[in-house]
Design a protein around this motif. Structure first.
Motif, PDB file in Angstrom:
ATOM      1  N   GLY A   1      -4.400   7.985  -1.106  1.00  0.00           N
ATOM      2  CA  GLY A   1      -3.174   8.586  -1.612  1.00  0.00           C
ATOM      3  C   GLY A   1      -3.493   9.830  -2.423  1.00  0.00           C
ATOM      4  N   THR A   2      -2.481  10.378  -3.087  1.00  0.00           N
ATOM      5  CA  THR A   2      -2.650  11.527  -3.979  1.00  0.00           C
ATOM      6  C   THR A   2      -2.381  11.045  -5.394  1.00  0.00           C
ATOM      7  N   ILE A   3      -3.273  11.357  -6.306  1.00  0.00           N
ATOM      8  CA  ILE A   3      -3.336  10.711  -7.615  1.00  0.00           C
ATOM      9  C   ILE A   3      -2.003  10.669  -8.353  1.00  0.00           C
ATOM     10  N   HIS A   4      -1.233  11.778  -8.352  1.00  0.00           N
ATOM     11  CA  HIS A   4      -0.032  11.816  -9.189  1.00  0.00           C
ATOM     12  C   HIS A   4       1.067  10.873  -8.694  1.00  0.00           C
ATOM     13  N   SER A   5       0.961  10.449  -7.424  1.00  0.00           N
ATOM     14  CA  SER A   5       2.002   9.559  -6.895  1.00  0.00           C
ATOM     15  C   SER A   5       1.456   8.177  -6.522  1.00  0.00           C
ATOM     16  N   MET A   6       0.240   7.883  -6.922  1.00  0.00           N
ATOM     17  CA  MET A   6      -0.334   6.566  -6.622  1.00  0.00           C
ATOM     18  C   MET A   6       0.315   5.485  -7.477  1.00  0.00           C
ATOM     19  N   PRO A   7       0.691   4.365  -6.870  1.00  0.00           N
ATOM     20  CA  PRO A   7       1.230   3.248  -7.650  1.00  0.00           C
ATOM     21  C   PRO A   7       0.146   2.642  -8.550  1.00  0.00           C
ATOM     22  N   PRO A   8       0.556   1.989  -9.635  1.00  0.00           N
ATOM     23  CA  PRO A   8      -0.431   1.414 -10.569  1.00  0.00           C
ATOM     24  C   PRO A   8      -1.365   0.409  -9.910  1.00  0.00           C
ATOM     25  N   GLU A   9      -0.868  -0.355  -8.941  1.00  0.00           N
ATOM     26  CA  GLU A   9      -1.733  -1.351  -8.297  1.00  0.00           C
ATOM     27  C   GLU A   9      -2.855  -0.695  -7.490  1.00  0.00           C
ATOM     28  N   ILE A  10      -2.678   0.563  -7.083  1.00  0.00           N
ATOM     29  CA  ILE A  10      -3.734   1.295  -6.374  1.00  0.00           C
ATOM     30  C   ILE A  10      -4.703   1.902  -7.390  1.00  0.00           C
ATOM     31  N   ILE A  11      -4.153   2.417  -8.486  1.00  0.00           N
ATOM     32  CA  ILE A  11      -4.982   2.999  -9.538  1.00  0.00           C
ATOM     33  C   ILE A  11      -5.995   1.977 -10.051  1.00  0.00           C
ATOM     34  N   LYS A  12      -5.585   0.739 -10.165  1.00  0.00           N
ATOM     35  CA  LYS A  12      -6.484  -0.309 -10.657  1.00  0.00           C
ATOM     36  C   LYS A  12      -7.697  -0.504  -9.745  1.00  0.00           C
ATOM     37  N   ASN A  13      -7.522  -0.249  -8.452  1.00  0.00           N
ATOM     38  CA  ASN A  13      -8.617  -0.300  -7.483  1.00  0.00           C
ATOM     39  C   ASN A  13      -9.410  -1.609  -7.575  1.00  0.00           C
ATOM     40  N   ASP A  14      -8.670  -2.712  -7.616  1.00  0.00           N
ATOM     41  CA  ASP A  14      -9.315  -4.015  -7.771  1.00  0.00           C
ATOM     42  C   ASP A  14      -9.226  -4.866  -6.490  1.00  0.00           C
ATOM     43  N   GLY A  15      -8.944  -4.194  -5.365  1.00  0.00           N
ATOM     44  CA  GLY A  15      -8.881  -4.914  -4.097  1.00  0.00           C
ATOM     45  C   GLY A  15      -7.530  -5.520  -3.793  1.00  0.00           C
ATOM     46  N   TYR A  16      -6.504  -5.185  -4.600  1.00  0.00           N
ATOM     47  CA  TYR A  16      -5.153  -5.713  -4.367  1.00  0.00           C
ATOM     48  C   TYR A  16      -4.670  -5.313  -2.974  1.00  0.00           C
ATOM     49  N   GLU A  17      -4.116  -6.259  -2.254  1.00  0.00           N
ATOM     50  CA  GLU A  17      -3.580  -5.977  -0.918  1.00  0.00           C
ATOM     51  C   GLU A  17      -2.099  -5.616  -1.026  1.00  0.00           C
ATOM     52  N   TYR A  18      -1.774  -4.386  -0.691  1.00  0.00           N
ATOM     53  CA  TYR A  18      -0.416  -3.877  -0.865  1.00  0.00           C
ATOM     54  C   TYR A  18       0.304  -3.777   0.474  1.00  0.00           C
ATOM     55  N   ASP A  19       1.615  -3.522   0.382  1.00  0.00           N
ATOM     56  CA  ASP A  19       2.446  -3.394   1.579  1.00  0.00           C
ATOM     57  C   ASP A  19       3.322  -2.153   1.452  1.00  0.00           C
ATOM     58  N   TYR A  20       4.531  -2.212   2.022  1.00  0.00           N
ATOM     59  CA  TYR A  20       5.419  -1.043   2.036  1.00  0.00           C
ATOM     60  C   TYR A  20       5.901  -0.641   0.645  1.00  0.00           C
ATOM     61  N   SER A  21       5.718  -1.504  -0.335  1.00  0.00           N
ATOM     62  CA  SER A  21       6.109  -1.167  -1.709  1.00  0.00           C
ATOM     63  C   SER A  21       5.332   0.043  -2.226  1.00  0.00           C
ATOM     64  N   PHE A  22       4.161   0.314  -1.648  1.00  0.00           N
ATOM     65  CA  PHE A  22       3.397   1.529  -1.970  1.00  0.00           C
ATOM     66  C   PHE A  22       4.277   2.746  -1.738  1.00  0.00           C
TER      67      PHE A  22
END
Length: 320
Positions: free
Chosen positions: A175-196
């Motif tokens: 993604g691009t940093i300014h619009s990354m969701p918090p769950e991506i910023i954490k970068n802890d392996g969280y599996e995301y879906d369309y909520s991104f």
């Protein structure tokens, strides 16, 4: 879920290409984007250096981009015309969308009034509803990936981060940093879906209304600001209470609390802001947005949106 048939691609003879202008060079010249003329067609040529594809993830991203562009067929999505591979590059040939990138429009007008911000927001929502219904996660919505045409149509470009997940999830950090969701910023392996994507739509809607994204652009400490979430004082600059509440939901820290596109399109705020007219307008190139024609603000947007559109003259040259 729909399964669109891949679009049939055109055959391109590289030797017959006439380069008109360099649009963009990024990533230390590993990717170049040119506006070209091929026979009687004006199109965009995106060239990726083969030597730059050094990881499996990079190769997969390119495969995903081509697959998305071939599968997806909706008026607000940039269309692929052809692909070509030579000794040095892989080339994607794309439809040229006349208009202005949203980030340049924002740079020129500062912020966009509520009427037109909402118009673009609803078109983006409808586009992403189509993407999600067909199993695609976009993952890189930002102002530079949205073209606004002189008719105020939204065109989504650059599917380099798109991924087909259908009913599944993914955990890639992108993604691009300014619009990354918090769950991506954490970068802890969280599996995301369309909520991104829903989160990124919220960031862009805020940016259109206010003139800048809520957490800044690549500024020091941006990751921490994103993790802390949207603040009341940031929302208070927006007058409309319904929009403030909508943004709270879109930018919810908890991805499970973010509404999906179908839920959003059923909101009273969306229906009351000409949803039916806008959808017909998007799906019919002959349609007009009559309720927007009387707004003087559209004249300013129109001038900027036509600034970089090409006009063919009798000498077959092109003017900016």
């Amino acid at each position: 879920m729909n399964n669109p048939s891949p679009q049939k691609l055109q055959q391109i003879d590289i030797d017959k290409i006439q380069i008109l202008t360099d649009i963009d060079k990024t990533h230390q010249s590993t990717v170049s984007i040119n506006l070209i003329k091929y026979e009687s067609q004006i199109m965009v040529q995106k060239s990726i250096l083969l030597s730059s594809l050094q990881t499996q993830q990079q190769i997969q991203h390119l495969h995903n981009e081509r697959q998305a562009l071939q599968e997806l067929d909706y008026p607000s999505i940039n269309k692929i015309i052809a692909t070509k591979k030579d000794d040095l590059n892989i080339h994607l040939f794309l439809k040229f969308e006349k208009g202005m990138p949203l980030h340049k429009l924002l740079r020129n007008v500062g912020k966009i009034n509520q009427k037109f911000s909402t118009l673009f927001f609803i078109q983006i929502l409808i586009t992403f509803n189509y993407l999600h219904e067909n199993g695609w996660l976009y993952r890189d919505l930002k102002a530079s990936n949205v073209i606004i045409t002189q008719e105020f149509r939204v065109k989504l470009i650059d599917f380099g981060m798109a991924k087909k997940i259908e009913k599944g999830r993914t955990s890639s950090y992108c993604g691009t940093i300014h619009s990354m969701p918090p769950e991506i910023i954490k970068n802890d392996g969280y599996e995301y879906d369309y909520s991104f994507d829903i989160y990124t739509i919220g960031i862009l809607f805020y940016e259109m209304l206010v003139g800048k994204p809520p957490f800044g652009l690549n500024v020091q400490g941006i990751e921490q600001r994103i993790l802390e979430g949207i603040k009341e004082d940031q929302l208070s600059v927006i007058e409309d209470i319904k929009i403030r509440e909508l943004l709270k939901n879109l930018l919810s820290h908890n991805p499970k609390q973010r509404p999906n596109c179908q839920q959003l399109l059923q909101e009273d705020f969306i229906i009351q802001n000409n949803y039916n007219e806008i959808k017909k307008f998007m799906e019919n190139e002959e349609a007009n947005l009559n309720s927007y024609k009387s707004d003087l603000y559209d004249e300013e947007i129109y001038l900027y949106c036509t600034q970089f559109a090409f006009n063919e003259n009798d000498n077959d040259d092109f003017d900016f």
